[in-house]
Write a protein that holds these residues in place. Structure first.
Motif, PDB file in Angstrom:
ATOM      1  N   ARG A  54       0.842  -1.209   0.000  1.00 49.84           N
ATOM      2  CA  ARG A  54       0.000   0.000   0.000  1.00 49.84           C
ATOM      3  C   ARG A  54       0.871   1.251   0.000  1.00 49.84           C
ATOM      4  NH1 ARG A  54      -5.451  -0.031   1.782  1.00 49.84           N
ATOM      5  NH2 ARG A  54      -4.991   1.959   2.750  1.00 49.84           N
ATOM      6  N   ASN A  55       1.980   1.216   0.734  1.00 51.55           N
ATOM      7  CA  ASN A  55       2.882   2.362   0.769  1.00 51.55           C
ATOM      8  C   ASN A  55       3.487   2.626  -0.607  1.00 51.55           C
ATOM      9  OD1 ASN A  55       4.310   4.471   2.234  1.00 51.55           O
ATOM     10  ND2 ASN A  55       6.132   3.220   1.904  1.00 51.55           N
ATOM     11  N   ILE A  56       3.872   1.572  -1.319  1.00 49.49           N
ATOM     12  CA  ILE A  56       4.419   1.727  -2.672  1.00 49.49           C
ATOM     13  C   ILE A  56       3.349   2.315  -3.597  1.00 49.49           C
ATOM     14  CG2 ILE A  56       5.222   0.456  -4.707  1.00 49.49           C
ATOM     15  CD1 ILE A  56       6.608  -1.465  -2.675  1.00 49.49           C
ATOM     16  N   LEU A  57       2.128   1.795  -3.520  1.00 50.42           N
ATOM     17  CA  LEU A  57       1.049   2.333  -4.361  1.00 50.42           C
ATOM     18  C   LEU A  57       0.817   3.813  -4.077  1.00 50.42           C
ATOM     19  CD1 LEU A  57      -1.612  -0.534  -4.264  1.00 50.42           C
ATOM     20  CD2 LEU A  57      -0.138   0.116  -6.177  1.00 50.42           C
ATOM     21  N   HIS A  58       0.883   4.181  -2.788  1.00 49.60           N
ATOM     22  CA  HIS A  58       0.627   5.577  -2.414  1.00 49.60           C
ATOM     23  C   HIS A  58       1.779   6.490  -2.821  1.00 49.60           C
ATOM     24  CE1 HIS A  58      -0.920   8.983  -0.201  1.00 49.60           C
ATOM     25  NE2 HIS A  58       0.262   9.096   0.378  1.00 49.60           N
ATOM     26  N   VAL A  59       2.997   6.137  -2.416  1.00 56.63           N
ATOM     27  CA  VAL A  59       4.154   7.008  -2.646  1.00 56.63           C
ATOM     28  C   VAL A  59       4.570   7.033  -4.122  1.00 56.63           C
ATOM     29  CG1 VAL A  59       6.604   7.330  -2.105  1.00 56.63           C
ATOM     30  CG2 VAL A  59       4.992   6.744  -0.281  1.00 56.63           C
ATOM     31  N   GLY A  62       0.847   7.509  -6.363  1.00 57.87           N
ATOM     32  CA  GLY A  62      -0.125   8.515  -5.946  1.00 57.87           C
ATOM     33  C   GLY A  62      -1.519   7.966  -5.713  1.00 57.87           C
ATOM     34  N   MET A  63      -1.629   6.672  -5.486  1.00 55.99           N
ATOM     35  CA  MET A  63      -2.952   6.080  -5.251  1.00 55.99           C
ATOM     36  C   MET A  63      -3.345   6.266  -3.793  1.00 55.99           C
ATOM     37  SD  MET A  63      -2.690   2.601  -7.531  1.00 55.99           S
ATOM     38  CE  MET A  63      -4.432   2.216  -7.353  1.00 55.99           C
ATOM     39  N   THR A  64      -4.554   6.759  -3.582  1.00 58.04           N
ATOM     40  CA  THR A  64      -5.016   7.008  -2.215  1.00 58.04           C
ATOM     41  C   THR A  64      -6.356   6.352  -1.909  1.00 58.04           C
ATOM     42  OG1 THR A  64      -6.060   9.069  -2.924  1.00 58.04           O
ATOM     43  CG2 THR A  64      -3.804   9.216  -2.047  1.00 58.04           C
ATOM     44  N   PRO A 151     -11.283   3.816 -13.470  1.00 57.46           N
ATOM     45  CA  PRO A 151      -9.882   3.510 -13.174  1.00 57.46           C
ATOM     46  C   PRO A 151      -9.725   2.572 -11.979  1.00 57.46           C
ATOM     47  CG  PRO A 151     -10.423   5.761 -12.531  1.00 57.46           C
ATOM     48  CD  PRO A 151     -11.625   5.214 -13.216  1.00 57.46           C
ATOM     49  N   CYS A 152      -8.840   1.589 -12.147  1.00 54.17           N
ATOM     50  CA  CYS A 152      -8.511   0.700 -11.033  1.00 54.17           C
ATOM     51  C   CYS A 152      -6.997   0.516 -10.923  1.00 54.17           C
ATOM     52  CB  CYS A 152      -9.204  -0.646 -11.190  1.00 54.17           C
ATOM     53  SG  CYS A 152      -8.668  -1.591 -12.615  1.00 54.17           S
ATOM     54  N   LEU A 153      -6.263   1.184 -11.799  1.00 55.58           N
ATOM     55  CA  LEU A 153      -4.801   1.107 -11.799  1.00 55.58           C
ATOM     56  C   LEU A 153      -4.236   2.521 -11.786  1.00 55.58           C
ATOM     57  CD1 LEU A 153      -4.360  -1.621 -14.550  1.00 55.58           C
ATOM     58  CD2 LEU A 153      -4.146  -1.938 -12.096  1.00 55.58           C
ATOM     59  N   PRO A 154      -2.952   2.674 -11.447  1.00 49.47           N
ATOM     60  CA  PRO A 154      -2.338   4.011 -11.509  1.00 49.47           C
ATOM     61  C   PRO A 154      -2.438   4.575 -12.919  1.00 49.47           C
ATOM     62  CG  PRO A 154      -0.853   2.435 -10.455  1.00 49.47           C
ATOM     63  CD  PRO A 154      -2.006   1.651 -11.005  1.00 49.47           C
ATOM     64  N   MET A 156      -1.452   6.283 -16.470  1.00 45.87           N
ATOM     65  CA  MET A 156      -0.389   5.911 -17.412  1.00 45.87           C
ATOM     66  C   MET A 156       0.884   6.714 -17.170  1.00 45.87           C
ATOM     67  SD  MET A 156       0.353   3.908 -19.913  1.00 45.87           S
ATOM     68  CE  MET A 156      -0.966   3.448 -20.997  1.00 45.87           C
ATOM     69  N   LYS A 157       0.751   8.000 -16.857  1.00 42.82           N
ATOM     70  CA  LYS A 157       1.923   8.858 -16.653  1.00 42.82           C
ATOM     71  C   LYS A 157       2.770   8.354 -15.488  1.00 42.82           C
ATOM     72  CE  LYS A 157       3.091  13.735 -16.147  1.00 42.82           C
ATOM     73  NZ  LYS A 157       2.579  15.089 -15.959  1.00 42.82           N
ATOM     74  N   CYS A 158       2.127   7.998 -14.376  1.00 45.87           N
ATOM     75  CA  CYS A 158       2.857   7.455 -13.221  1.00 45.87           C
ATOM     76  C   CYS A 158       3.512   6.125 -13.570  1.00 45.87           C
ATOM     77  CB  CYS A 158       1.918   7.256 -12.036  1.00 45.87           C
ATOM     78  SG  CYS A 158       1.393   8.764 -11.232  1.00 45.87           S
ATOM     79  N   GLY A 159       2.789   5.285 -14.302  1.00 44.16           N
ATOM     80  CA  GLY A 159       3.331   3.988 -14.699  1.00 44.16           C
ATOM     81  C   GLY A 159       4.556   4.117 -15.577  1.00 44.16           C
ATOM     82  N   MET A 160       4.488   5.022 -16.545  1.00 43.07           N
ATOM     83  CA  MET A 160       5.626   5.231 -17.452  1.00 43.07           C
ATOM     84  C   MET A 160       6.832   5.794 -16.701  1.00 43.07           C
ATOM     85  SD  MET A 160       4.550   4.093 -20.307  1.00 43.07           S
ATOM     86  CE  MET A 160       5.541   4.739 -21.635  1.00 43.07           C
ATOM     87  N   ALA A 161       6.593   6.721 -15.777  1.00 38.02           N
ATOM     88  CA  ALA A 161       7.683   7.298 -14.985  1.00 38.02           C
ATOM     89  C   ALA A 161       8.332   6.215 -14.124  1.00 38.02           C
ATOM     90  CB  ALA A 161       7.167   8.440 -14.120  1.00 38.02           C
ATOM     91  N   PHE A 162       7.496   5.356 -13.521  1.00 35.56           N
ATOM     92  CA  PHE A 162       8.012   4.264 -12.707  1.00 35.56           C
ATOM     93  C   PHE A 162       8.869   3.322 -13.544  1.00 35.56           C
ATOM     94  CE2 PHE A 162       7.555  -0.142 -11.296  1.00 35.56           C
ATOM     95  CZ  PHE A 162       8.170  -0.056 -10.058  1.00 35.56           C
ATOM     96  N   GLU A 163       8.358   2.930 -14.724  1.00 33.16           N
ATOM     97  CA  GLU A 163       9.117   2.029 -15.592  1.00 33.16           C
ATOM     98  C   GLU A 163      10.456   2.625 -15.997  1.00 33.16           C
ATOM     99  OE1 GLU A 163       7.079   0.541 -19.024  1.00 33.16           O
ATOM    100  OE2 GLU A 163       5.306   0.028 -17.846  1.00 33.16           O
ATOM    101  N   ALA A 164      10.446   3.883 -16.401  1.00 34.61           N
ATOM    102  CA  ALA A 164      11.684   4.526 -16.828  1.00 34.61           C
ATOM    103  C   ALA A 164      12.698   4.546 -15.695  1.00 34.61           C
ATOM    104  CB  ALA A 164      11.401   5.942 -17.313  1.00 34.61           C
ATOM    105  N   GLN A 165      12.230   4.915 -14.514  1.00 35.16           N
ATOM    106  CA  GLN A 165      13.118   4.978 -13.352  1.00 35.16           C
ATOM    107  C   GLN A 165      13.587   3.575 -12.943  1.00 35.16           C
ATOM    108  OE1 GLN A 165      11.393   6.746  -9.870  1.00 35.16           O
ATOM    109  NE2 GLN A 165      13.231   6.478  -8.668  1.00 35.16           N
ATOM    110  N   ALA A 166      12.669   2.617 -12.894  1.00 36.61           N
ATOM    111  CA  ALA A 166      13.020   1.259 -12.445  1.00 36.61           C
ATOM    112  C   ALA A 166      13.998   0.603 -13.395  1.00 36.61           C
ATOM    113  CB  ALA A 166      11.750   0.416 -12.336  1.00 36.61           C
ATOM    114  N   PHE A 167      13.765   0.710 -14.691  1.00 34.41           N
ATOM    115  CA  PHE A 167      14.648   0.049 -15.641  1.00 34.41           C
ATOM    116  C   PHE A 167      15.996   0.746 -15.740  1.00 34.41           C
ATOM    117  CE2 PHE A 167      10.573  -1.623 -17.667  1.00 34.41           C
ATOM    118  CZ  PHE A 167      10.617  -2.776 -16.914  1.00 34.41           C
ATOM    119  N   GLN A 168      16.044   2.049 -15.506  1.00 34.01           N
ATOM    120  CA  GLN A 168      17.317   2.771 -15.507  1.00 34.01           C
ATOM    121  C   GLN A 168      18.125   2.441 -14.269  1.00 34.01           C
ATOM    122  OE1 GLN A 168      18.955   4.649 -17.783  1.00 34.01           O
ATOM    123  NE2 GLN A 168      20.602   4.600 -16.304  1.00 34.01           N
ATOM    124  N   GLU A 169      17.472   2.550 -13.082  1.00 39.99           N
ATOM    125  CA  GLU A 169      18.190   2.329 -11.815  1.00 39.99           C
ATOM    126  C   GLU A 169      18.667   0.884 -11.699  1.00 39.99           C
ATOM    127  OE1 GLU A 169      15.751   3.554  -8.541  1.00 39.99           O
ATOM    128  OE2 GLU A 169      15.881   5.664  -9.090  1.00 39.99           O
TER     129      GLU A 169
END
Length: 173
Positions: A54-59, A62-64, A151-154, A156-169
């Protein structure tokens, strides 16, 4: 995790993860390991506990909305938890997710029409409601239907940012 073990696990997961290539699977494994998911004792299962997830989804995303964070996509729409998404549940979800447009037409009629169109597209066993099997088959055939009732998922913008950051890091690790 050593490189050989990582490659073996990635090879194994790639066989069933059709939407990810080997590099992406390796990145996801590395990311998973950085979340501190090692069990505290040797009998515990490796994974995220509910609060960490839940913390990962929120932080991160941005899911609340508690209802969304506590359920998977089908359960979000199955409001009465009876194992089916009924016409009434579809109507309720669509009514709350669609923008209201000023017009002379009754908006509820348009929503009822959408419910019928959705049932034609997703109700494979033609029983007038969606079972989990109906929902899963429809979403697998056309993934845009995943959020057919709202909507039931984050986003698209948040998802794309996460993917870019995760695959880079994780490629830097």
């Amino acid at each position: 995790m050593n490189r050989k073990k990582l490659q073996k696990l990635a090879d194994s997961l790639c066989k069933s993860a059709k939407h990810f290539n080997k590099f992406e699977v390796e990145c996801l494994i590395k990311l998973f390991n950085t979340l501190g998911v090692e069990p505290s004792d040797r009998h515990a299962v490796v994974g995220l506990d509910r609060n960490s997830f839940r913390n990962i989804l929120h932080v991160t995303f941005g899911m609340t909305d508690d209802m969304i964070m506590d359920r998977d996509c089908f359960d979000v729409y199955d409001l009465n938890s009876d194992g089916y998404i009924s016409r009434e549940e579809m109507f309720h979800m669509l009514k709350n997710s669609l923008l209201k447009q000023p017009s002379e037409e009754d908006p509820d009629e348009g929503i009822k029409d959408l419910v019928e169109i959705t049932l034609k597209k997703m109700d494979y066993d033609h029983d007038g409601k969606l079972s989990y099997a109906d929902f899963e088959k429809a979403v697998r055939d056309e993934n845009l239907l995943l959020e057919a009732f709202g909507p039931c998922l984050p986003d698209m913008k948040c998802g794309m940012a996460f993917e870019a950051q995760a695959f880079q890091e994780t490629s830097d690790l």
